[in-house]
Scaffold this motif. Structure first.
Motif, PDB file in Angstrom:
ATOM      1  N   HIS A   1       0.862  -1.186   0.000  1.00 29.61           N
ATOM      2  CA  HIS A   1       0.000   0.000   0.000  1.00 29.61           C
ATOM      3  C   HIS A   1       0.899   1.237   0.000  1.00 29.61           C
ATOM      4  O   HIS A   1       1.041   1.919   1.021  1.00 29.61           O
TER       5      HIS A   1
ATOM      6  N   GLN B   1      -0.135   4.658   1.585  1.00 25.93           N
ATOM      7  CA  GLN B   1      -0.159   4.744   3.046  1.00 25.93           C
ATOM      8  C   GLN B   1       1.260   4.719   3.615  1.00 25.93           C
ATOM      9  O   GLN B   1       1.542   5.390   4.611  1.00 25.93           O
TER      10      GLN B   1
ATOM     11  N   ALA C   1      -1.345   4.134  14.123  1.00 25.71           N
ATOM     12  CA  ALA C   1      -1.624   3.135  13.088  1.00 25.71           C
ATOM     13  C   ALA C   1      -1.350   1.714  13.549  1.00 25.71           C
ATOM     14  O   ALA C   1      -1.804   0.757  12.909  1.00 25.71           O
TER      15      ALA C   1
ATOM     16  N   GLU D   1      -4.359  -0.515  13.756  1.00 28.29           N
ATOM     17  CA  GLU D   1      -4.820  -1.045  12.477  1.00 28.29           C
ATOM     18  C   GLU D   1      -3.905  -2.156  11.976  1.00 28.29           C
ATOM     19  O   GLU D   1      -4.376  -3.143  11.406  1.00 28.29           O
TER      20      GLU D   1
ATOM     21  N   TRP E   1     -16.521  -3.264  11.619  1.00 29.56           N
ATOM     22  CA  TRP E   1     -15.737  -2.291  10.858  1.00 29.56           C
ATOM     23  C   TRP E   1     -16.216  -2.215   9.420  1.00 29.56           C
ATOM     24  O   TRP E   1     -16.513  -3.257   8.798  1.00 29.56           O
TER      25      TRP E   1
ATOM     26  N   ARG F   1     -15.483  -1.805   5.501  1.00 30.73           N
ATOM     27  CA  ARG F   1     -14.373  -2.242   4.650  1.00 30.73           C
ATOM     28  C   ARG F   1     -13.338  -3.024   5.464  1.00 30.73           C
ATOM     29  O   ARG F   1     -12.154  -2.692   5.471  1.00 30.73           O
TER      30      ARG F   1
ATOM     31  N   GLU G   1      -9.769  -4.084   4.187  1.00 32.79           N
ATOM     32  CA  GLU G   1      -8.831  -3.078   3.694  1.00 32.79           C
ATOM     33  C   GLU G   1      -7.951  -2.549   4.817  1.00 32.79           C
ATOM     34  O   GLU G   1      -8.413  -2.340   5.945  1.00 32.79           O
ATOM     35  N   LEU G   2      -6.683  -2.315   4.497  1.00 28.01           N
ATOM     36  CA  LEU G   2      -5.788  -1.619   5.412  1.00 28.01           C
ATOM     37  C   LEU G   2      -6.062  -0.122   5.316  1.00 28.01           C
ATOM     38  O   LEU G   2      -6.019   0.455   4.231  1.00 28.01           O
ATOM     39  N   ASP G   3      -6.362   0.498   6.450  1.00 32.33           N
ATOM     40  CA  ASP G   3      -6.610   1.938   6.506  1.00 32.33           C
ATOM     41  C   ASP G   3      -5.913   2.471   7.751  1.00 32.33           C
ATOM     42  O   ASP G   3      -6.435   2.371   8.864  1.00 32.33           O
ATOM     43  N   THR G   4      -4.716   3.028   7.579  1.00 29.62           N
ATOM     44  CA  THR G   4      -3.926   3.449   8.728  1.00 29.62           C
ATOM     45  C   THR G   4      -4.525   4.652   9.444  1.00 29.62           C
ATOM     46  O   THR G   4      -4.082   4.994  10.543  1.00 29.62           O
ATOM     47  N   GLY G   5      -5.542   5.271   8.852  1.00 24.84           N
ATOM     48  CA  GLY G   5      -6.241   6.362   9.526  1.00 24.84           C
ATOM     49  C   GLY G   5      -7.473   5.905  10.278  1.00 24.84           C
ATOM     50  O   GLY G   5      -8.155   6.713  10.906  1.00 24.84           O
ATOM     51  N   ARG G   6      -7.742   4.615  10.263  1.00 29.37           N
ATOM     52  CA  ARG G   6      -8.938   4.071  10.887  1.00 29.37           C
ATOM     53  C   ARG G   6      -8.783   3.992  12.411  1.00 29.37           C
ATOM     54  O   ARG G   6      -7.695   3.761  12.933  1.00 29.37           O
TER      55      ARG G   6
END
Length: 396
Positions: free
Chosen positions: A245, A248, A262, A265, A312, A314, A317-322
Motif C-alpha cells: 500500500h 499509506q 496506526a 490497524e 468495521w 471495509r 482493507e488496510l486503513d492506517t487512519g482508521r
C-alpha cells in the motif's frame, strides 16, 4: 470441520467469512477427537473472552493442516520435581483467583509507566539492529535479520537477561530445546538477579512476597517463550502490508508521528492468531444467542473477528487512519496479552525507523504471500522471509 490452511496473514481464508455469514460460531474438530466450536463473530468473541465461566483447561488444540503436533495428554519433556512444580504456575493453564494473583504479579513489570520509561532503550535497540541490517547490504531478510533481533534483544532487556547471556537465551527459547535445559537457565538467571537485582521483570517477581520460588520459575518459563515471536511477526507483516500500500507508506513516512496510532490497524489486519488459546465451558452458557454446552471447547478466531463487517466498514482493507479500537490482535479479557503496551512501543519504533532509515524501500519477495504451515498448535501464522531492497547509496 477443521481450520482452513489456505489463508495468509494479509489475506485470510475465505472460509472464515463464509462461516461467519452463516453463524457466529461454527463446529470445529480438535486434535483429541473433541467436537467444539470456533467463533468468528467479533461481538461473541469479546463476550466469550470476558466470561469467567470459560476455563483454559483442558488444553485442547484445534485440528488444521500443517500445525505442529501437540495435544493435551502428550508426554511432556522430562523435568525434575522442581520443574514439574513450576510448570503449574503458567498463566496459560490457570483460572480464577490463582490466575488473577499471578497475573497481577507479572503485570507490574509491564505497567504503562515502566514501558514508557523503556522507550529510549527500545529506540536504541532498534537503531542498532537497523544499522547492522543496512551494513549487511541490500537486499536483506527483514524478518530474520531485523525484526527477530529487535524482538529478542528487547525481550532479554525487559526480563533481565544480561547481554552476555542473550545468545544462550536465543539458543534455548527461540530455537527448540529440552524443557529441563530451559528451566536450568531460568534458575541461573534467578540466582543472578537475586544477588544483583535491577529494573527488570525477574527482579520484580523476586521482590514480591506473594509469589513463591516455583511460581517465579513457572511464570518466567512462560514469559521466556511468549511475546517475542509475535512482535517480530507483526513488525515483518506490517512492513509487507505497507509495501503493498505505497500511498499509506508514503503518508506515514511524511508524518512519522502517525505510526503509533496506526499500530492498532496493523494489529487488526495482520493478527497472528488464527485462533487464540481455546476455552472450555465450565457450565451450560448462552452468549449473544449462542448456546455452549458444559464441557465444550471453543476457539476464538482473532483473524476472523478482526474482519467482521458488523464491527468495521471495509474490514478487509488496510486503513492506517482508521480507529481500530476493539481489535483482538492482543487477545482480550482476563487472558489478554500482558505485554501489549511494550509490544506497541517496539512495533511503533521498528516500523518508524524502517520507513525513515531505508530510503527507496521495495519488496523483493515474501514467503507469507503464499500459505505457510501454522507456527504453533494453537494455529498461528508464520512471518516467513521478507526480502527487501533499498537505496543503499542514500543517507539513512
Amino acid at each position: 470441520m477443521t481450520l482452513p490452511g489456505d489463508g495468509t496473514p494479509l489475506q485470510p481464508s475465505p472460509a472464515l467469512a463464509a462461516w461467519r455469514a452463516v453463524a457466529p460460531a461454527t463446529p470445529l474438530d480438535y486434535a483429541d477427537g473433541h467436537r467444539g466450536l470456533v467463533v468468528t463473530d467479533h461481538a461473541l468473541a469479546r463476550a466469550l473472552l470476558e466470561d469467567p465461566r470459560f476455563s483454559m483447561q483442558p488444553a485442547r488444540m484445534p485440528r488444521g493442516p500443517g500445525a505442529p503436533a501437540a495435544v493435551d495428554g502428550d508426554p511432556p519433556d522430562p523435568l525434575d520435581d522442581a520443574g514439574r512444580e513450576a510448570q503449574r504456575a503458567s498463566l496459560l493453564s490457570l483460572d480464577g483467583a490463582e490466575h488473577a494473583r499471578l497475573r497481577r504479579a507479572v503485570a507490574a513489570g509491564f505497567a504503562l509507566k515502566r514501558v514508557r520509561a523503556r522507550g529510549p532503550a527500545v529506540a536504541a535497540t532498534v537503531a542498532s539492529a537497523l544499522a547492522r541490517f543496512r551494513a549487511e547490504g541490500s537486499p536483506n531478510d527483514l524478518w530474520r535479520r531485523f525484526a527477530q533481533p529487535v524482538a529478542a534483544r528487547t525481550h532479554c532487556q525487559v526480563l533481565g537477561v544480561p547481554p552476555d547471556q542473550e545468545d544462550a537465551w536465543v539458543d534455548l527459547f527461540v530455537e527448540p530445546a529440552p524443557a529441563q535445559e530451559r528451566h536450568d537457565f531460568i534458575r541461573r538467571l534467578v540466582a543472578l538477579r537475586r544477588a544483583d537485582p535491577g529494573e527488570d521483570v525477574v527482579s520484580g517477581l523476586l521482590a514480591r512476597p506473594d509469589v513463591t520460588d516455583p511460581e517465579v520459575e513457572g511464570l518466567l518459563f512462560m514469559l521466556m517463550l511468549s511475546g517475542r515471536d509475535s512482535v517480530a511477526y507483526t513488525i515483518t507483516t506490517t512492513v509487507l502490508a505497507l509495501l503493498r500500500h505505497p500511498g499509506q507508506l508514503a503518508a506515514l513516512r511524511a508524518d512519522p508521528a502517525l505510526v503509533g496510532p496506526a499500530v492498532e490497524e496493523f494489529m487488526r489486519v495482520s493478527a497472528m492468531f488464527l485462533t487464540l488459546f481455546p476455552r472450555t465451558a465450565r457450565e451450560d452458557v448462552e452468549l449473544a444467542g449462542c448456546p455452549v454446552a458444559a464441557g465444550t471447547t471453543v476457539s476464538v478466531s482473532a483473524v476472523a473477528a478482526n474482519r467482521d463487517p458488523q464491527r468495521w466498514d471495509r474490514p478487509d482493507e488496510l486503513d492506517t487512519g482508521r480507529d481500530a479500537f476493539g481489535h483482538l490482535g492482543f487477545g482480550h479479557g482476563i487472558h489478554g496479552c500482558i505485554g501489549q503496551q511494550l509490544a506497541r512501543v517496539e512495533i511503533t519504533e521498528a516500523v518508524r525507523q524502517v520507513l525513515l532509515g531505508l530510503p527507496g524501500l521495495q519488496l523483493v519477495a515474501a514467503e507469507q504471500l503464499a500459505p505457510l504451515p501454522f507456527a504453533h498448535p494453537v494455529a498461528t501464522y508464520e512471518a516467513g522471509e521478507l526480502l527487501v531492497r533499498w537505496d543503499a547509496t542514500a543517507p539513512a
